[in-house]
Write a protein that holds these residues in place. Structure first.
Motif, PDB file in Angstrom:
ATOM      1  N   MET A  83      -8.414   0.668  -5.033  1.00 25.73           N
ATOM      2  CA  MET A  83      -7.609   1.636  -4.310  1.00 25.73           C
ATOM      3  C   MET A  83      -7.286   2.793  -5.241  1.00 25.73           C
ATOM      4  N   ASP A  84      -7.217   3.951  -4.673  1.00 25.24           N
ATOM      5  CA  ASP A  84      -6.915   5.154  -5.425  1.00 25.24           C
ATOM      6  C   ASP A  84      -5.524   5.045  -6.045  1.00 25.24           C
ATOM      7  N   VAL A  85      -5.387   5.498  -7.265  1.00 24.28           N
ATOM      8  CA  VAL A  85      -4.123   5.397  -7.999  1.00 24.28           C
ATOM      9  C   VAL A  85      -2.997   6.138  -7.281  1.00 24.28           C
ATOM     10  N   VAL A  86      -3.301   7.270  -6.676  1.00 22.00           N
ATOM     11  CA  VAL A  86      -2.276   8.043  -5.969  1.00 22.00           C
ATOM     12  C   VAL A  86      -1.729   7.234  -4.799  1.00 22.00           C
ATOM     13  N   HIS A  87      -2.617   6.645  -4.008  1.00 24.28           N
ATOM     14  CA  HIS A  87      -2.174   5.852  -2.863  1.00 24.28           C
ATOM     15  C   HIS A  87      -1.394   4.615  -3.306  1.00 24.28           C
ATOM     16  N   GLU A  88      -1.874   3.994  -4.359  1.00 27.45           N
ATOM     17  CA  GLU A  88      -1.179   2.819  -4.888  1.00 27.45           C
ATOM     18  C   GLU A  88       0.227   3.192  -5.357  1.00 27.45           C
ATOM     19  N   THR A  89       0.353   4.332  -6.006  1.00 25.86           N
ATOM     20  CA  THR A  89       1.654   4.807  -6.480  1.00 25.86           C
ATOM     21  C   THR A  89       2.590   5.096  -5.309  1.00 25.86           C
ATOM     22  N   LEU A  90       2.070   5.726  -4.259  1.00 27.18           N
ATOM     23  CA  LEU A  90       2.889   5.995  -3.073  1.00 27.18           C
ATOM     24  C   LEU A  90       3.396   4.701  -2.447  1.00 27.18           C
ATOM     25  N   ASP A  91       2.543   3.688  -2.398  1.00 31.40           N
ATOM     26  CA  ASP A  91       2.950   2.395  -1.841  1.00 31.40           C
ATOM     27  C   ASP A  91       4.076   1.771  -2.664  1.00 31.40           C
ATOM     28  N   ILE A 110      -0.083  -3.683   3.830  1.00 29.34           N
ATOM     29  CA  ILE A 110       0.093  -2.417   4.534  1.00 29.34           C
ATOM     30  C   ILE A 110       0.060  -1.322   3.483  1.00 29.34           C
ATOM     31  N   GLN A 111      -0.025  -0.084   3.941  1.00 33.28           N
ATOM     32  CA  GLN A 111      -0.067   1.034   2.997  1.00 33.28           C
ATOM     33  C   GLN A 111       0.527   2.275   3.647  1.00 33.28           C
ATOM     34  N   VAL A 112       0.841   3.257   2.811  1.00 29.17           N
ATOM     35  CA  VAL A 112       1.276   4.556   3.310  1.00 29.17           C
ATOM     36  C   VAL A 112       0.037   5.225   3.895  1.00 29.17           C
ATOM     37  N   VAL A 113       0.115   5.599   5.172  1.00 34.42           N
ATOM     38  CA  VAL A 113      -1.043   6.226   5.820  1.00 34.42           C
ATOM     39  C   VAL A 113      -0.816   7.701   6.108  1.00 34.42           C
ATOM     40  N   GLY A 114       0.425   8.177   5.905  1.00 35.52           N
ATOM     41  CA  GLY A 114       0.667   9.589   6.132  1.00 35.52           C
ATOM     42  C   GLY A 114       2.133   9.900   6.283  1.00 35.52           C
ATOM     43  N   ALA A 143      -1.672  -6.088   8.527  1.00 36.76           N
ATOM     44  CA  ALA A 143      -0.524  -6.931   8.874  1.00 36.76           C
ATOM     45  C   ALA A 143       0.143  -6.452  10.165  1.00 36.76           C
ATOM     46  N   PHE A 144      -0.096  -5.204  10.535  1.00 35.10           N
ATOM     47  CA  PHE A 144       0.468  -4.640  11.758  1.00 35.10           C
ATOM     48  C   PHE A 144      -0.583  -4.506  12.854  1.00 35.10           C
ATOM     49  N   GLY A 145      -1.739  -5.124  12.659  1.00 36.17           N
ATOM     50  CA  GLY A 145      -2.798  -5.093  13.654  1.00 36.17           C
ATOM     51  C   GLY A 145      -3.698  -3.879  13.589  1.00 36.17           C
ATOM     52  N   ALA A 146      -3.439  -2.963  12.690  1.00 38.57           N
ATOM     53  CA  ALA A 146      -4.239  -1.746  12.575  1.00 38.57           C
ATOM     54  C   ALA A 146      -5.423  -1.968  11.643  1.00 38.57           C
ATOM     55  N   LYS A 147      -6.441  -1.171  11.832  1.00 39.66           N
ATOM     56  CA  LYS A 147      -7.602  -1.247  10.948  1.00 39.66           C
ATOM     57  C   LYS A 147      -7.210  -0.762   9.554  1.00 39.66           C
ATOM     58  N   TRP A 148      -7.852  -1.320   8.551  1.00 37.99           N
ATOM     59  CA  TRP A 148      -7.565  -0.946   7.165  1.00 37.99           C
ATOM     60  C   TRP A 148      -8.092   0.437   6.899  1.00 37.99           C
ATOM     61  N   LEU A 149      -7.287   1.284   6.341  1.00 38.51           N
ATOM     62  CA  LEU A 149      -7.643   2.672   6.068  1.00 38.51           C
ATOM     63  C   LEU A 149      -7.729   2.928   4.573  1.00 38.51           C
ATOM     64  N   LYS A 150      -8.443   2.071   3.873  1.00 40.17           N
ATOM     65  CA  LYS A 150      -8.506   2.224   2.422  1.00 40.17           C
ATOM     66  C   LYS A 150      -9.121   3.563   2.039  1.00 40.17           C
ATOM     67  N   ALA A 206       8.767  -3.938   2.182  1.00 43.08           N
ATOM     68  CA  ALA A 206       8.492  -3.655   0.766  1.00 43.08           C
ATOM     69  C   ALA A 206       7.547  -4.703   0.177  1.00 43.08           C
ATOM     70  N   VAL A 207       7.764  -5.969   0.518  1.00 42.06           N
ATOM     71  CA  VAL A 207       6.887  -7.044   0.026  1.00 42.06           C
ATOM     72  C   VAL A 207       5.473  -6.844   0.543  1.00 42.06           C
ATOM     73  N   LEU A 208       5.319  -6.478   1.822  1.00 43.80           N
ATOM     74  CA  LEU A 208       3.987  -6.230   2.382  1.00 43.80           C
ATOM     75  C   LEU A 208       3.298  -5.058   1.684  1.00 43.80           C
ATOM     76  N   LEU A 209       4.073  -4.052   1.306  1.00 42.16           N
ATOM     77  CA  LEU A 209       3.502  -2.927   0.547  1.00 42.16           C
ATOM     78  C   LEU A 209       3.031  -3.377  -0.829  1.00 42.16           C
ATOM     79  N   ILE A 210       3.860  -4.151  -1.511  1.00 41.74           N
ATOM     80  CA  ILE A 210       3.521  -4.617  -2.857  1.00 41.74           C
ATOM     81  C   ILE A 210       2.299  -5.536  -2.819  1.00 41.74           C
ATOM     82  N   LEU A 211       2.204  -6.366  -1.782  1.00 43.84           N
ATOM     83  CA  LEU A 211       1.063  -7.278  -1.636  1.00 43.84           C
ATOM     84  C   LEU A 211      -0.167  -6.589  -1.043  1.00 43.84           C
TER      85      LEU A 211
END
Length: 129
Positions: A1-9, A75-79, A95-102, A67-72
């Motif tokens: 995963m991109d470092v920027v996205h990981e940092t946002l999470d 889920i991720q910040v999508v926008g 985890a929320f039923g949405a497709k992964w947007l890596k 927060a735990v789901l973000l750390i694990l």
């Protein structure tokens, strides 16, 4: 995963745990749902009515679970969702039923973009390379 996205999470998880942001809404989509996070940092309010204080422990528990789901990385910040005077951070994922947007970094495309950008800036400045 991109470092920027990981940092946002991770930053979003920290803000959730510390109570700086909280779940403010839900976006329902055909393939799942997304959560909207807001708080004082995003221009949202923090006033809790007397009738809502009974629900505060539930809200705190959902924030920690999110927060735990973000750390694990479930889920991720999508926008962001921007409105007048405030914005919200939007989360979603499997985890929320949405497709992964890596996000997949495209290093070659980034290098080409910055090379073209540098060339254009140098030309506009009258410095030909």
């Amino acid at each position: 995963m991109d470092v920027v996205h990981e940092t946002l999470d991770i930053l979003s998880a920290i803000l959730l745990i510390t109570g700086q942001i909280s779940i403010g809404g839900v976006f329902i989509q055909p393939d799942g749902f997304s959560l909207s996070l807001s708080g004082p940092l995003t221009g949202g309010g923090t006033v809790v009515k007397q009738s809502e204080q009974q629900a505060q422990p539930v809200s705190d528990g959902l924030n920690i679970l999110t927060a735990v789901l973000l750390i694990l990385r479930q889920i991720q910040v999508v926008g962001t969702y921007i409105t007048a005077g405030r914005f919200t951070i939007v989360l979603s994922g499997p985890a929320f039923g949405a497709k992964w947007l890596k996000a997949v970094p495209q290093v070659a495309i980034k290098r080409a973009f910055f090379a073209d950008y540098t060339r254009l800036v140098l030309q506009k400045a009258g410095i030909d390379s």
